[in-house]
Design a protein around this motif. Structure first.
Motif, short mmCIF file in Angstrom:
data_model
loop_
_atom_site.label_atom_id
_atom_site.label_comp_id
_atom_site.label_asym_id
_atom_site.label_seq_id
_atom_site.Cartn_x
_atom_site.Cartn_y
_atom_site.Cartn_z
N LYS A 141 22.57 9.97 10.22
CA LYS A 141 22.98 11.28 9.71
C LYS A 141 22.17 11.67 8.48
CE LYS A 141 27.76 10.77 11.34
NZ LYS A 141 29.18 10.75 10.95
N ARG A 204 13.71 23.76 13.88
CA ARG A 204 14.82 24.25 14.70
C ARG A 204 15.38 23.15 15.58
NH1 ARG A 204 17.64 27.90 12.93
NH2 ARG A 204 18.48 28.16 15.04
N LYS A 207 17.63 20.84 13.53
CA LYS A 207 18.94 21.41 13.24
C LYS A 207 19.84 21.36 14.46
CE LYS A 207 17.36 24.52 9.58
NZ LYS A 207 17.20 25.93 9.13
N ARG A 208 19.26 21.65 15.63
CA ARG A 208 20.05 21.59 16.86
C ARG A 208 20.47 20.14 17.15
NH1 ARG A 208 20.67 24.90 21.31
NH2 ARG A 208 19.30 26.42 20.34
N GLU A 210 20.94 17.76 14.94
CA GLU A 210 22.02 17.40 14.01
C GLU A 210 23.36 17.94 14.45
OE1 GLU A 210 21.25 17.42 9.60
OE2 GLU A 210 19.45 18.48 10.25
N LEU A 211 23.38 19.19 14.88
CA LEU A 211 24.63 19.84 15.27
C LEU A 211 25.23 19.22 16.52
CD1 LEU A 211 23.75 23.59 14.66
CD2 LEU A 211 25.34 22.19 13.34
N ASN A 212 24.37 18.85 17.48
CA ASN A 212 24.87 18.41 18.78
C ASN A 212 25.06 16.90 18.91
OD1 ASN A 212 24.88 21.06 19.67
ND2 ASN A 212 22.82 20.94 20.50
N TYR A 213 24.25 16.11 18.15
CA TYR A 213 24.27 14.69 18.38
C TYR A 213 24.58 13.83 17.16
CZ TYR A 213 21.92 16.16 22.65
OH TYR A 213 21.62 16.79 23.82
N LYS A 215 26.40 15.01 13.97
CA LYS A 215 27.65 15.26 13.27
C LYS A 215 28.84 15.07 14.20
CE LYS A 215 25.60 18.27 9.83
NZ LYS A 215 25.60 19.60 9.19
#
Length: 215
Positions: A141, A204, A207-208, A210-213, A215
């Motif tokens: 993370k 990009r 960020k995707r 991080e959001l999907n896998y 957090k």
């Protein structure tokens, strides 16, 4: 202006862009693997090994990438190790980025609270299982943003290989505007768009991811 956008010029620029991407992708894969191994070795604090690895990493991190590129292309052949221009650039990028990534990975692992590690060990997990199920997932993370940032820097740094005449994007653009000085502005515009598109896409993607896998 129109003479800058001829088919031959655009094809030449595209060829350079492909070389840039090839160097970047190969270097990213190799440096991630090597940097990961070095980072874990430093984290584990293995006697002697960790000290030697730490010393080498500190040396590389404090050298200019340009110097490492010169070293791989001009100095290594003096001791019988010779690479093509492409692989000289890849080796130099990999050496430099591996050192950078190893510290990012080590810092991410060290950021995991010791209480989490002790809790894992108290439940009967082995050191390897604790690393796999507790330390690494939490450390990732913190690692993802700086790792992607380092990869973005690597893409930009491929332009430094112009000093050894690697036919990448910057090199090919330079040849075009050297032959036709009136194309300087449009050539720089094309080069800017290409680097921005690659680096922005990487940002990009991170960020995707991080959001999907993460957090």
């Amino acid at each position: 202006m129109a003479e800058a956008f001829t088919f031959s010029n655009l094809r030449f620029i595209f060829d350079g862009l492909l070389v840039t991407l090839e160097v970047a992708v190969v270097s990213i894969i190799l440096s991630f693997i090597i940097g990961g191994i070095l980072g874990i070795l430093r984290y584990l604090k293995i006697p002697v090994v960790s000290i030697i690895v730490g010393f080498l990493i500190d040396v590389v991190r404090n050298l200019p990438l340009l110097l490492i590129i010169f070293f791989t292309y001009f100095a290594l052949p003096q001791i019988g190790i010779q690479f093509s221009i492409f692989w000289s650039a890849v080796v130099a990028m990999t050496i430099f980025e591996s050192a950078m990534l190893s510290e990012i990975i080590r810092a991410g692992l060290l950021a995991v609270p010791k209480g989490q590690i002790e809790a894992g060990r108290s439940t009967g997990l082995t050191g390897l299982q604790t690393m796999r199920y507790i330390i690494f997932p939490q450390g990732v993370k913190l690692m993802v943003p700086p790792i992607v940032s380092q990869f973005v820097s690597l893409v930009r740094d491929t332009s430094l290989a112009v000093v050894i005449s690697l036919p990448e994007l910057t090199h090919n653009v330079k040849i075009i505007y050297a032959q036709k000085p009136t194309t300087v502005l449009p050539m720089f515009l094309i080069m800017t768009i290409c680097y921005f598109a690659i680096c922005y896409s990487l940002s990009r993607f991170s960020k995707r991811f991080e959001l999907n896998y993460v957090k």
